[in-house]
Write an enzyme that holds these catalytic residues in place. Sequence first.
Site, PDB file in Angstrom:
ATOM      1  N   ASN A   1     125.880  66.182  15.485  1.00 56.53           N
ATOM      2  CA  ASN A   1     125.183  65.669  16.737  1.00 56.53           C
ATOM      3  C   ASN A   1     125.684  66.877  17.897  1.00 56.53           C
ATOM      4  O   ASN A   1     126.429  67.709  17.465  1.00 56.53           O
ATOM      5  CB  ASN A   1     125.639  64.394  17.353  1.00 56.53           C
ATOM      6  CG  ASN A   1     126.925  64.179  17.356  1.00 56.53           C
ATOM      7  OD1 ASN A   1     127.591  64.965  18.167  1.00 56.53           O
ATOM      8  ND2 ASN A   1     127.524  63.445  16.482  1.00 56.53           N
TER       9      ASN A   1
ATOM     10  N   LYS B   1     123.980  73.747  -3.570  1.00 56.05           N
ATOM     11  CA  LYS B   1     122.791  73.724  -2.756  1.00 56.05           C
ATOM     12  C   LYS B   1     121.546  73.050  -3.348  1.00 56.05           C
ATOM     13  O   LYS B   1     121.256  73.332  -4.227  1.00 56.05           O
ATOM     14  CB  LYS B   1     122.336  75.295  -2.371  1.00 56.05           C
ATOM     15  CG  LYS B   1     121.577  75.291  -1.056  1.00 56.05           C
ATOM     16  CD  LYS B   1     121.432  76.840  -0.907  1.00 56.05           C
ATOM     17  CE  LYS B   1     120.081  76.727   0.125  1.00 56.05           C
ATOM     18  NZ  LYS B   1     119.703  78.210   0.141  1.00 56.05           N
TER      19      LYS B   1
ATOM     20  N   PHE C   1     133.939  54.719  24.402  1.00 57.16           N
ATOM     21  CA  PHE C   1     133.042  55.360  25.335  1.00 57.16           C
ATOM     22  C   PHE C   1     131.745  54.615  24.590  1.00 57.16           C
ATOM     23  O   PHE C   1     131.740  54.245  23.554  1.00 57.16           O
ATOM     24  CB  PHE C   1     132.866  56.998  25.007  1.00 57.16           C
ATOM     25  CG  PHE C   1     133.564  57.815  26.099  1.00 57.16           C
ATOM     26  CD1 PHE C   1     135.018  57.836  26.198  1.00 57.16           C
ATOM     27  CD2 PHE C   1     132.642  58.377  26.974  1.00 57.16           C
ATOM     28  CE1 PHE C   1     135.357  58.650  27.131  1.00 57.16           C
ATOM     29  CE2 PHE C   1     133.349  59.129  28.013  1.00 57.16           C
ATOM     30  CZ  PHE C   1     134.832  59.204  28.016  1.00 57.16           C
TER      31      PHE C   1
ATOM     32  N   LYS D   1     129.458  46.576  23.092  1.00 57.92           N
ATOM     33  CA  LYS D   1     130.307  47.364  22.290  1.00 57.92           C
ATOM     34  C   LYS D   1     131.834  47.106  22.698  1.00 57.92           C
ATOM     35  O   LYS D   1     132.734  46.824  21.952  1.00 57.92           O
ATOM     36  CB  LYS D   1     130.199  48.710  22.685  1.00 57.92           C
ATOM     37  CG  LYS D   1     129.162  49.205  21.832  1.00 57.92           C
ATOM     38  CD  LYS D   1     128.675  50.777  21.919  1.00 57.92           C
ATOM     39  CE  LYS D   1     127.327  50.896  21.334  1.00 57.92           C
ATOM     40  NZ  LYS D   1     126.685  52.414  21.549  1.00 57.92           N
TER      41      LYS D   1
ATOM     42  N   ASP E   1     127.408  57.795  12.408  1.00 56.41           N
ATOM     43  CA  ASP E   1     127.523  56.553  12.104  1.00 56.41           C
ATOM     44  C   ASP E   1     127.137  56.584  10.548  1.00 56.41           C
ATOM     45  O   ASP E   1     127.569  55.406   9.995  1.00 56.41           O
ATOM     46  CB  ASP E   1     126.334  55.754  12.853  1.00 56.41           C
ATOM     47  CG  ASP E   1     126.814  55.359  14.018  1.00 56.41           C
ATOM     48  OD1 ASP E   1     128.161  55.031  14.113  1.00 56.41           O
ATOM     49  OD2 ASP E   1     126.295  55.209  15.132  1.00 56.41           O
TER      50      ASP E   1
ATOM     51  N   PRO F   1     132.968  54.393   8.470  1.00 60.65           N
ATOM     52  CA  PRO F   1     133.624  53.438   9.385  1.00 60.65           C
ATOM     53  C   PRO F   1     133.539  53.550  10.678  1.00 60.65           C
ATOM     54  O   PRO F   1     133.299  54.594  11.159  1.00 60.65           O
ATOM     55  CB  PRO F   1     134.969  53.668   8.792  1.00 60.65           C
ATOM     56  CG  PRO F   1     135.119  55.103   8.194  1.00 60.65           C
ATOM     57  CD  PRO F   1     133.578  55.279   7.658  1.00 60.65           C
TER      58      PRO F   1
HETATM   59  O1  PMT Z   1     131.523  66.093  23.621  1.00 55.78           O
HETATM   60  P1  PMT Z   1     130.707  66.348  25.019  1.00 55.78           P
HETATM   61  O2  PMT Z   1     129.421  67.434  24.808  1.00 55.78           O
HETATM   62  O3  PMT Z   1     131.589  66.581  26.096  1.00 55.78           O
HETATM   63  O4  PMT Z   1     129.794  64.685  25.375  1.00 55.78           O
HETATM   64  C1  PMT Z   1     130.534  63.688  25.828  1.00 55.78           C
HETATM   65  C2  PMT Z   1     130.035  62.518  24.737  1.00 55.78           C
HETATM   66  C3  PMT Z   1     128.571  62.283  25.259  1.00 55.78           C
HETATM   67  C4  PMT Z   1     130.259  62.723  23.587  1.00 55.78           C
HETATM   68  C5  PMT Z   1     130.782  61.414  25.304  1.00 55.78           C
HETATM   69  O5  PMT Z   1     130.840  61.062  26.683  1.00 55.78           O
HETATM   70  C6  PMT Z   1     130.559  60.002  24.739  1.00 55.78           C
HETATM   71  O6  PMT Z   1     129.581  59.285  24.855  1.00 55.78           O
HETATM   72  N1  PMT Z   1     131.025  59.822  23.545  1.00 55.78           N
HETATM   73  C7  PMT Z   1     131.062  58.556  22.618  1.00 55.78           C
HETATM   74  C8  PMT Z   1     129.929  59.163  21.607  1.00 55.78           C
HETATM   75  C9  PMT Z   1     129.462  57.949  20.621  1.00 55.78           C
HETATM   76  O7  PMT Z   1     129.599  57.986  19.331  1.00 55.78           O
HETATM   77  O8  PMT Z   1     129.126  56.760  21.187  1.00 55.78           O
HETATM   78  P2  PMT Z   1     128.544  55.537  20.508  1.00 55.78           P
HETATM   79  O9  PMT Z   1     127.971  54.648  21.765  1.00 55.78           O
HETATM   80  O10 PMT Z   1     127.641  55.879  19.408  1.00 55.78           O
HETATM   81  O11 PMT Z   1     129.840  54.660  20.018  1.00 55.78           O
HETATM   82  C10 PMT Z   1     130.694  53.832  20.740  1.00 55.78           C
HETATM   83  C11 PMT Z   1     132.338  54.005  20.789  1.00 55.78           C
HETATM   84  O12 PMT Z   1     132.362  53.898  19.105  1.00 55.78           O
HETATM   85  C12 PMT Z   1     132.854  55.195  20.959  1.00 55.78           C
HETATM   86  O13 PMT Z   1     134.114  55.329  21.634  1.00 55.78           O
HETATM   87  C13 PMT Z   1     132.829  56.358  19.574  1.00 55.78           C
HETATM   88  O14 PMT Z   1     133.822  57.223  19.663  1.00 55.78           O
HETATM   89  C14 PMT Z   1     133.136  55.156  18.888  1.00 55.78           C
HETATM   90  N2  PMT Z   1     132.741  55.265  17.191  1.00 55.78           N
HETATM   91  C15 PMT Z   1     131.481  55.582  17.038  1.00 55.78           C
HETATM   92  C16 PMT Z   1     131.007  55.666  15.612  1.00 55.78           C
HETATM   93  C17 PMT Z   1     132.034  55.700  14.538  1.00 55.78           C
HETATM   94  N3  PMT Z   1     131.501  55.657  13.224  1.00 55.78           N
HETATM   95  N4  PMT Z   1     133.214  55.477  14.839  1.00 55.78           N
HETATM   96  C18 PMT Z   1     133.556  55.045  16.312  1.00 55.78           C
HETATM   97  O15 PMT Z   1     134.820  55.224  16.504  1.00 55.78           O
END
Ligand code: PMT
Length: 404
Positions: free
Chosen positions: A212, A291, A327, A341, A281, A308
């Site tokens: 991403n 390949k 986040f 969340k 995810d 996970p």
């Molecule tokens: O890296 P930059 O370019 O500076 O951009 C910053 C950002 C947009 C990446 C950052 O500000 C941000 O939003 N980070 C969270 C990205 C994310 O995966 O968001 P989410 O809403 O899908 O996930 C929610 C939370 O679960 C997040 O804390 C994430 O780290 C966590 N997560 C998600 C998926 C996963 N498999 N494991 C996780 O721990």
Amino acid sequence: MTGKTIVLGIGGGIAAYKVADLASKLTQQGADVHAVLTESATRFIAPLTFTALTHNPAQVDLWPHETEASKSAGMPHIALADKADLILIAPASADLIARLAGGFANDLLTTLVTATRAPIALAPAMNPTMLARPATQRNLAQLQSDGFHIIQPDEGRMACEHVGSGRLPETPELIAQLEKILFPNRDLEGKRVLITAGPTRENLDPVRFISNRSSGKMGYALAEEARSRGARVTLVSGPTSLATPQGAERINVQSALEMRDATIVAFENCDILIACAAPADFRAANQATQKIKRGDSQIMHLELVANPDIVRECGTRKRPNQIVVGFAAETHNVEAEARRKMLEKNLDAIIANDVTREGAGFDSNSNAATFYSRSHQTEWPLMPKTTLASKIWDEVARLPTAKN
Ligand code: PMT
């Protein structure tokens, strides 16, 4: 700012005119401001402007006997170098950055920098292509690891009509950065902080992967800020091109599974986790060892399995004295999704950013966000990620642990 001696080192760039406003505001706030210009800077702005605004003689020459103003200052580079509480170099041009990174002392400003023990902040400002040049980035990384405080440039339209990163931040932002250096906040002293940052890469075959747009900038800014406030910082980082914040321990990972393993181990010994990374995810159910050939197929079906949820696992394992902050990267229903969340992952707080907003979210230097805890919320407008990181830590440092 009263009682603080601030040296403004002005490089040759069109943004030099903005530093006149900064000199004026700092002087109004009680600072003893001294301007030192490079020869090139004098092509953009007259030293007299700074003399008038700061009530101190602006200096250009290394050789004191050559100007009336510097006669009274004795050996200006030593006198000012000793006296300064802080040196701000703005705008820092590519040439000035290169000379500083190389340790040159071939004019008054670079000599003064070499001779000082004061902290030095540096605000690069130039055409976006010049800023992105590998040599400029290499020199900035060198200066950062030498202890210079690098102030991230703003994005926008430049005087040369190019659009991109390279604008000198406005006066209030520059003053906020100087205040952080002059009056360091040590409220995280002794805390062990774990930050996840950046994207993950989920391999499909030896040459292709799913990922991403995360650049890691937000997470690295949080790590940098936590370090400056006295925390011991571990950064679990997906692939990025960013320099490791000085003093932070960095663990590089590629995939979400690797990020999970590194985070769970480091989480055992941390007081505060901020999960800023954007782990994928899903990953390929079967990773090809060779390949994948295109063949004649017009459609390709990929089978994916869920990765996970790392922060959820930390939320489940959390001990009463640990804090876990997540986040939420959202495109719609921002508040409802963020709150969901926070509750489902057992987080103490969550920072929601609307990643569809211009200039915010993935891969920009700025961000806008809302902080939600169980008891309150705080909304922040668009601002540099470095400034937002400081505001996020102000909130996180105040969060109660279950133990309290
Ligand atoms: O890296 P930059 O370019 O500076 O951009 C910053 C950002 C947009 C990446 C950052 O500000 C941000 O939003 N980070 C969270 C990205 C994310 O995966 O968001 P989410 O809403 O899908 O996930 C929610 C939370 O679960 C997040 O804390 C994430 O780290 C966590 N997560 C998600 C998926 C996963 N498999 N494991 C996780 O721990």
